[in-house]
Design a protein around this motif. Sequence first.
Motif: not given
Length: 319
Positions: A106-107, A110, A114, A145, A149-150, A152
């Motif tokens: 996930r990171r 993201l 970005r 994005r 972020r939401e 998680r």
Amino acid sequence: MSSLYLDRKNLGIKLDGQALALYEDGIRKGSVPLHLLERIVLRGNAQLESRVLGALAERNIGLVILSGRNTEATAMLAGGSHGDGVRRLGQYRTSIEDGLRIPLARRLVLIKVRSQHRLLKQALAARADLRYPLTGAATTLNGIRAQLREDRQAPSLSTLRGLEGAAAAAYFAAFTRLFAPELNFTGRNKRPPPDPVNACLSLGYTLLHYDAVRACHIVGLDTMLGFYHDLSFGRESLACDLMEPLRPVMDGWVWQLFRERELRAEHFSHDKGRCVMNKTGRQRFYAFYETRAGSARRLLRRYGYALARRYRSVYEARP
């Protein structure tokens, strides 16, 4: 000097004390001290003494050999590896447990989205005439994005890959508009690259992938076991993971090469549907890449060390 690019035919490479001696058609052309080198990129028909490989390995100097036809790496010498096996034990566990993989994946997605968004915003500042497609794509990426972020607790890797795919579709629809129509760049296509932009992207991603492989070796991780890319025969999945967030950076470099006319149509030719960069074009590409690659290499090593710490903690926290 930290990188040596050797791209010519009938090249001989021999060890001469603490230096590499370079020969062309049997005639010595010069030498390069080994202490100046961190990596060598070799393309073309070259002959190496076996002692050269031993000297490179002993000094942790990396070597990547590129195919003369498709710019893919055919062989790599990554240098020494860190000796802490505990890191790999944690890596092995992470690679087979979704509960450990998904937060990392996930990171990664993201950060990549970005980075894509950042490039489109930079492009908008330079290409006001493309405000509509660039703004539309940037808005789509912003929405993805926000979702990342939401959410998680991403439910699955397939969901993350779906979001990454949606982001890539929006991003490339806008990115292709940045290039002159005569370049015929309509999207990412690598096997084989049919146009000059794809030829540059393929070469750039190959060089970046090698730097990711080297970063994995330096920190003592298994390049084949990723957390986002699944295990696949012959694929260095962890290196693929590490370089994903840097792909948009490479895209931006390729755009800059064409925007500033460092590379032009005369630096390419076509052979049976494959677009090939000529020697002058490659020399310009290598020089451009090397002036900017330092920051990317440092970031890859930082990613690698961060993963190594995480994998060690995974092993130490085992039941």
